[in-house]
Design an enzyme around this catalytic site. Structure first.
Site, PDB file in Angstrom:
ATOM      1  N   GLU A 243     -35.220  26.551  34.250  1.00 19.53           N
ATOM      2  CA  GLU A 243     -33.768  26.390  34.368  1.00 19.53           C
ATOM      3  C   GLU A 243     -33.294  26.622  35.805  1.00 19.53           C
ATOM      4  OE1 GLU A 243     -31.628  29.280  32.008  1.00 19.53           O
ATOM      5  OE2 GLU A 243     -29.791  28.097  32.085  1.00 19.53           O
TER       6      GLU A 243
ATOM      7  N   GLU B 124     -29.377  30.189  22.140  1.00 23.39           N
ATOM      8  CA  GLU B 124     -28.566  29.072  22.590  1.00 23.39           C
ATOM      9  C   GLU B 124     -29.085  27.822  21.883  1.00 23.39           C
ATOM     10  OE1 GLU B 124     -26.068  28.169  26.574  1.00 23.39           O
ATOM     11  OE2 GLU B 124     -27.602  29.687  26.629  1.00 23.39           O
TER      12      GLU B 124
HETATM   13  C1  BGC Z   1     -27.195  26.088  29.410  1.00 24.12           C
HETATM   14  C2  BGC Z   1     -27.168  24.965  30.379  1.00 24.12           C
HETATM   15  C3  BGC Z   1     -25.844  24.322  30.146  1.00 24.12           C
HETATM   16  C4  BGC Z   1     -24.860  25.322  30.667  1.00 24.12           C
HETATM   17  C5  BGC Z   1     -23.477  24.881  30.843  1.00 24.12           C
HETATM   18  C6  BGC Z   1     -26.181  27.080  29.837  1.00 24.12           C
HETATM   19  O1  BGC Z   1     -26.134  28.211  29.083  1.00 24.12           O
HETATM   20  O2  BGC Z   1     -28.445  26.617  29.227  1.00 24.12           O
HETATM   21  O3  BGC Z   1     -28.275  24.234  30.545  1.00 24.12           O
HETATM   22  O4  BGC Z   1     -25.684  23.052  30.570  1.00 24.12           O
HETATM   23  O5  BGC Z   1     -24.926  26.523  29.965  1.00 24.12           O
HETATM   24  O6  BGC Z   1     -23.175  25.177  32.069  1.00 24.12           O
END
Ligand code: BGC
Length: 882
Positions: free
Chosen positions: A744, A464
Site C-alpha cells: 500500500e 477493511e
Molecule cells: C484504503 C485505500 C483507499 C483509501 C481511501 C484506505 O483505507 O485502503 O486503498 O482507497 O482508504 O483513501
C-alpha cells in the site's frame, strides 16, 4: 487447417444461470496467414442433437466473431441450451459447440421464500446454521437444476454432497438493490425415491462485522438473520416435472460453525456436527421449524459466472520458531486463502491458527496492521481420530500463520493454503530477462488474486476489504490484461450504479456500507462519495472493458451511470474547476507532510484533471454508441474544462503552478498541457524526477501514469530507469525486500527496518500494481486500437530498453492470442509477433535503422518509426536499431 478453438458467452467459457441471451464470440486457429472470417452461422437449441432449435441465424456474411447478439430468442427458465457455431474463412469451414444454462428468467417465477433457522435475538451473533428438507422423487430424472441464494453465505448440499465448487456464495453486492443467485445442474445429485437438500448458512458480508472503527455501525448492514432461498426443478424422463422450494416445511438447526465472519475467521466445534444432516432419513440433531423472512425478490439476479472458488494450492515452505518463541508456518506467498489442515487428535483437542502478513523487524509475529481483524481459525475435535478441516464462511489475507494450538508437533504436510478468489481465466502473461521485473509481475498478479474476492477490494487482511473505487479505477487496465475480468466487473458495475446518489455522485466504496453510517470517522464524516480518481471508476472502468473486450454492451448498460457522474461534476464545479467535500487527492504520495496520507498536489488540480479526463472518455463513449447530441454537448464541456485547467494551473511562463511530479504527470498523460508548453511540462517532470534522484514520490493519482508520461514524450529511457530503480522508493525496492504482493505504501517497510504506522499498512494492495499496464502497453508493446477495440486491430509497438535481453508477452484476446516477444541479441533486435485469426495489426519497429528480415511484411517510414500492416499469423522480423 481451420479450427474454432472455443466459443465464449459473455466472454466466459461457461455460463450457468444467466437470464439473458449472452453475446457470443469464438476464436480460431489456422496455419495460414491473413485469415479473415467470411461467414458464420449460429444455432441455439434445446437438445444436443439440435433438433429443437430456438434460434438459427442462417448464413451471415460477416467478419464478426465477437459480440454476436442473437435477437428475439425466448429462453425458458432453468434449462440447458446447446449452441453451435459454424464459420468459414480462407476457403475452409469449421464448427464448435457449447452449452449454457438459464436461471429463473423472470423473478415473478420464484415460488418459495427465504427461510431462516435464526431468531431476531441472533442479530449480534455470527453462528452457522443448517436448514434442510427431505423429498421424494417418483421416477427417473432426466434433468434437474437448482437456483440458490442466501441472506448471508450458503453452501448447498444434496444427498450429502456439496453442490458445485463455488465458495462464499452468493457473493457481495448492494444487497437491497441487487442480490445474485447461482444455478447448478444437479441432475447427477438426485436419485429416485428419498432425497435430501440442505444448506449451511453463515453471516458473511450480510450481517457479520464489516467496516472500520468510527463508523456508526459495523455489523448487520443488510439484515439481522441469515436465510436461504432455493428453487429446484426436476424434470422426469416421462415428461412431467416437479419443483422443490424453500418454505416453512424446511427445518433448521445450529451448525458446528459456532462463529464465522469475514474479518475475524471461524470457530468450528466438531462435537456439534450432525451426522448425515444432508442425507435422507437423518434422525440426529435437534431440528426446529424455520421462519420465513420477507425479502424483495425483485432484486434477484441470475449470476452465470464470475463466482468465487478455491484456486491455487500453496504448500508451506517452512515452519519455524520466532525469537519470541511462537511457532509460525510460512507459506512463502502473501494471498487471500484458507488453510486446509490435516491432523490427528483426541476429542477436545484444539487447532488454532492466527493468520498474518509480515514479520516485524526482529522476525516476530506482527498483527498490528490487521487492526481489528482477527483472521483466526479454530477447530475443536469432536472425536478421536484423523480430520481434515478448512473454514467456510471467511477468508484470510496472509503469508504466515501462527500456530496457537495444535495436537502434537505441526509439520509441513499438515497444512495447505488454498487461494480463494473469483474464478477467472488467466489471459495475460509477461516474462522478461530481468528476474526482479518478473517478480514484480508476479506480485501484481497475486495482488489481483488476493483482492478479487467477489468485489475489487483495497486489501484482503485488515478490517477493511472494501470495494474502494479509487483502487479499482487505477488498477483495472492492468487487471484486464492479466485475467478475464469481464463477469467480475460487470457484476460490480451494477452496484456502482445502484449505490450512486440521486445526483450521480459515486460512493467511495461499493457496495456502499459507509453512506449514512459515517459516524465519527475522522475522514468519512467529511464525505462518503464523489472523490476524484475514485468516483471516476464509473467511466474509466467501462471504457477499459470496452477497449479490452470490444464490448459496446457494457457501455450501453452503464451509460446512464457514467453520464450521471459527469453531470455531478459539472453541477458541482465552479467555473469548470471541480472539487467536492472529501477528496483523497494524490493519496499516500511521498511528497505528503510527514505522517500524512494526502500528497502535495492540490485537490483543485487533481479533481479538475480527472473531470477533464472522464469527460473526454465519455465523449469517446458517446461516439462509440452514436449518441451525437451528447458528443456535441460533452465535447464542448471538455474543451471548457481543459481551457480552464490550462489557465489555472499554468503560469504565464508555461510552468505548472503545482511543482509536483503528479501535477505534471496528469497534465501530460491526460492531454491537458497546452501544446506550446508541452516540452516545458516534460522538462518540469524530468527536473522534479532529478530532484528526487530519479525516484518517484507520487501517490494513487500520479503513479499509474508516470512511465507513460515519460515514454509518450520521448523519454522511454527515463521511463525504464524509473521502473528499474530498486532502492527506496520504487517498485523494485519492495521486490528486493522480499515482497510477494504489492504494498500500500512505498514506505510500508522503510529502509531502516521500521514500518509505516500500523493504522494503515497493507502489504497486499494492488493499487501501485497499476504500473503493470505500462509493462504491457509499452515494454511489451501490446496496444489496443480504440477504433477497433478488443484487439480486432492491435498496435504492436514494443519499446526496447532497460538493458533487457528479452520480453515475452501474450494476451488471450476475444479473438485469440496476441503475442509479442522481442530479443536484443548481438546488436540485432528480433521481434516475434502473433496476430490472431480474423484480426489485423500494425507492427511498429522501435528505432529501426535497417531491417534485416521483414518476413514478408512491407515496412514504411511512419510517424516516429517504421511500420507495417499485418494480417493474422506469426511473423519474425529482424532489425537493427539506430
Ligand atoms: C484504503 C485505500 C483507499 C483509501 C481511501 C484506505 O483505507 O485502503 O486503498 O482507497 O482508504 O483513501
Amino acid at each position: 487447417m481451420l479450427n474454432i478453438t472455443q466459443i465464449l458467452m459473455d466472454y466466459e467459457k461457461e455460463q450457468t444461470g444467466i437470464t439473458h441471451v449472452p453475446q457470443f464470440s469464438w476464436t480460431f486457429e489456422s496455419d495460414k496467414r491473413n485469415v479473415m472470417q467470411q461467414y458464420y452461422s449460429l444455432v441455439i437449441a434445446k437438445d444436443a442433437a439440435f433438433s429443437e432449435k430456438v434460434y438459427e441465424s442462417g448464413k451471415v456474411e460477416s467478419d464478426a466473431s465477437a459480440q454476436v447478439e442473437p435477437e428475439n430468442v425466448i429462453l425458458q427458465s432453468q434449462k440447458r441450451y446447446f449452441v453451435k457455431v459454424t464459420a468459414g474463412a480462407a476457403g475452409e469451414e469449421a464448427s464448435c459447440e457449447t452449452s449454457f444454462v438459464t436461471g429463473i428468467m423472470d423473478n415473478s417465477q420464484w415460488k418459495g421464500a427465504f427461510v431462516s433457522a435464526e431468531e431476531e435475538s441472533d442479530a449480534d451473533n455470527s453462528k452457522g446454521t443448517y436448514v434442510r428438507k427431505e423429498f421424494s422423487l417418483k421416477g427417473a430424472v432426466k434433468e434437474a437444476f437448482v437456483s440458490v441464494t442466501a441472506l448471508g453465505l450458503y453452501k448447498f448440499y444434496i444427498n450429502g454432497k456439496k453442490v458445485g465448487t463455488d465458495e462464499l456464495t452468493p457473493g457481495w453486492t448492494s444487497y437491497h438493490n441487487h442480490l445474485c443467485y447461482q444455478t447448478y445442474d444437479v441432475t447427477e445429485y438426485l436419485q429416485e425415491g428419498a432425497n435430501a437438500a440442505g444448506a449451511e448458512l453463515g453471516a458473511g458480508w450480510f450481517k457479520g462485522k464489516m467496516g472500520f472503527e468510527g463508523l456508526e455501525k459495523r455489523r448487520n448492514h443488510y439484515g439481522t438473520c441469515t436465510a436461504l432461498l432455493a428453487q429446484m426443478v426436476i424434470r422426469y424422463e416421462d415428461g412431467t416435472e416437479e419443483v422443490v422450494v424453500t418454505d416453512e416445511s424446511w427445518s433448521g438447526a445450529d451448525a458446528p460453525v459456532v462463529f464465522a465472519e469475514i474479518y475475524d475467521g471461524e470457530i468450528y466445534d466438531a462435537a456439534k456436527e450432525i451426522d448425515g444432516w444432508a442425507v435422507a432419513g437423518c434422525k440426529k440433531g435437534q431440528w426446529r421449524p424455520v421462519r420465513k423472512i420477507d425479502y424483495d425478490l425483485a432484486v434477484l439476479t441470475g449470476q452465470g459466472s464470475g463466482r468465487v472458488s478455491l484456486m491455487d494450492e500453496v504448500k508451506p515452505v517452512e515452519i519455524f520458531k520466532t525469537p519470541q518463541g511462537d511457532t509460525v508456518i510460512d507459506f512463502g506467498q502473501n494471498m487471500s486463502a484458507w488453510i486446509k489442515v490435516r491432523a490427528q487428535g483426541k476429542k477436545g483437542d484444539v487447532i488454532r491458527l492466527d493468520c498474518f502478513e509480515v514479520l516485524d523487524s526482529e522476525g516476530n509475529v506482527y498483527l498490528d496492521n490487521l487492526r481489528d481483524a482477527k483472521e483466526s481459525m479454530q477447530y475443536t475435535f469432536g472425536y478421536d481420530g484423523d480430520i481434515i478441516y478448512q473454514p467456510s464462511f471467511t477468508f484470510m489475507g496472509f503469508r504466515y500463520a501462527k500456530v496457537v494450538s495444535f495436537p502434537g508437533e505441526p509439520k509441513l504436510e499438515n497444512f495447505t493454503a488454498h487461494a480463494i478468489h473469483t474464478k477467472m481465466e488467466r489471459t495475460g502473461r509477461i516474462e522478461t530477462s530481468n528476474p526482479d521485473l518478473n517478480q514484480l509481475m508476479h506480485n501484481i498478479l497475486w495482488g489481483l488474486k488476493s483482492n478479487f474476492v467477489d468485489v475489487p477490494t483495497d486489501c484482503p487482511q485488515r478490517d477493511e476489504r472494501l470495494g474502494w473505487t479509487g483502487d479499482a479505477e487505477i488498477f483495472c487496465r492492468t487487471a484486464c490484461f492479466l485475467e478475464d475480468t469481464y463477469s467480475f466487473y460487470r457484476k460490480w458495475r451494477r452496484d456502482v450504479e445502484a449505490d450512486q446518489t440521486p445526483e450521480g455522485g459515486v460512493a467511495h466504496v461499493v457496495p456502499d456500507i459507509i453512506s449514512g453510517n459515517e459516524g465519527d470517522n475522522w475522514l468519512l464524516k467529511q464525505g462518503s462519495h464523489s472523490a476524484a480518481a475514485w468516483a471516476d471508476v464509473a467511466v474509466v472502468n467501462p471504457w477499459t472493458m470496452y477497449l479490452t473486450f470490444g464490448d459496446r454492451e457494457i457501455l450501453k448498460i452503464q451509460y446512464k451511470s457514467m453520464k450521471g457522474w459527469i453531470d455531478f461534476m459539472k453541477n458541482h464545479a465552479k467555473d469548470y474547476i471541480w472539487n467536492y467535500k472529501l477528496q483523497f487527492g494524490d493519496w499516500v504520495a511521498l511528497d505528503a507532510e510527514e505522517g500524512s496520507y494526502f500528497g502535495a498536489t492540490p485537490n483543485d488540480l487533481t479533481c479538475t484533471a480527472y473531470f477533464a479526463y472522464s469527460t473526454g472518455l465519455f465523449v469517446k463513449i458517446a461516439e462509440a454508441l452514436g449518441c451525437e447530441e451528447d458528443v456535441k454537448e460533452y465535447t464542448d464541456l471538455y474543451n471548457k474544462i481543459v481551457e480552464k485547467f490550462q489557465k489555472t494551473f499554468y503560469d504565464e511562463n508555461g510552468e505548472m503552478t503545482a511543482q509536483t511530479q503528479t501535477a505534471h504527470i496528469v497534465a501530460l498523460y491526460f492531454g491537458l498541457a497546452p501544446e506550446e508548453y508541452r516540452e516545458k511540462t516534460v522538462a518540469g517532470l524530468l527536473r522534479l524526477l532529478a530532484k528526487e534522484n530519479g525516484h518517484l514520490v507520487t501517490g494513487f493519482v500520479g503513479t499509474p501514469y508516470f512511465c507513460h508520461a515519460l515514454s509518450q514524450n520521448g523519454h522511454v529511457k527515463e521511463a525504464y530507469e524509473l521502473l528499474l530503480k530498486d532502492d527506496f522508493p520504487s517498485w523494485l525496492y519492495q521486490v528486493k525486500k522480499g515482497a510477494t504482493t504489492v504494498w500500500e505504501h512505498w514506505d510500508g517497510l522503510k529502509p531502516d527496518g521500521t514500518m509505516w504506522s500500523a493504522d494503515m499498512n497493507s502489504f497486499n494492495h494492488y493499487a501501485y500494481g497499476a504500473i503493470g499496464e505500462w509493462l504491457v502497453r509499452v515494454m511489451a508493446g501490446l496496444e489496443v486500437d480504440e477504433k477497433k477495440p478488443g484487439y480486432k486491430h492491435s498496435v504492436i509497438y514494443p519499446r526496447m530498453g532497460g538493458n533487457l535481453e528479452y520480453v515475452d508477452a501474450q494476451y488471450d484476446s476475444v479473438y485469440g492470442p496476441v503475442k509479442c516477444r522481442w530479443e536484443d541479441r548481438f546488436g540485432e533486435t528480433v521481434l516475434k509477433v502473433n496476430v490472431p485469426v480474423n484480426t489485423t495489426a500494425t507492427i511498429c519497429l522501435d528505432g529501426a535503422g535497417e531491417i534485416k528480415d521483414s518476413d514478408g511484411l512491407t515496412f514504411a517510414e511512419g510517424e516516429g518509426c517504421m511500420k507495417a500492416e499485418a494480417g493474422s499469423g506469426e511473423y519474425t522480423v529482424t532489425f537493427v536499431r539506430k
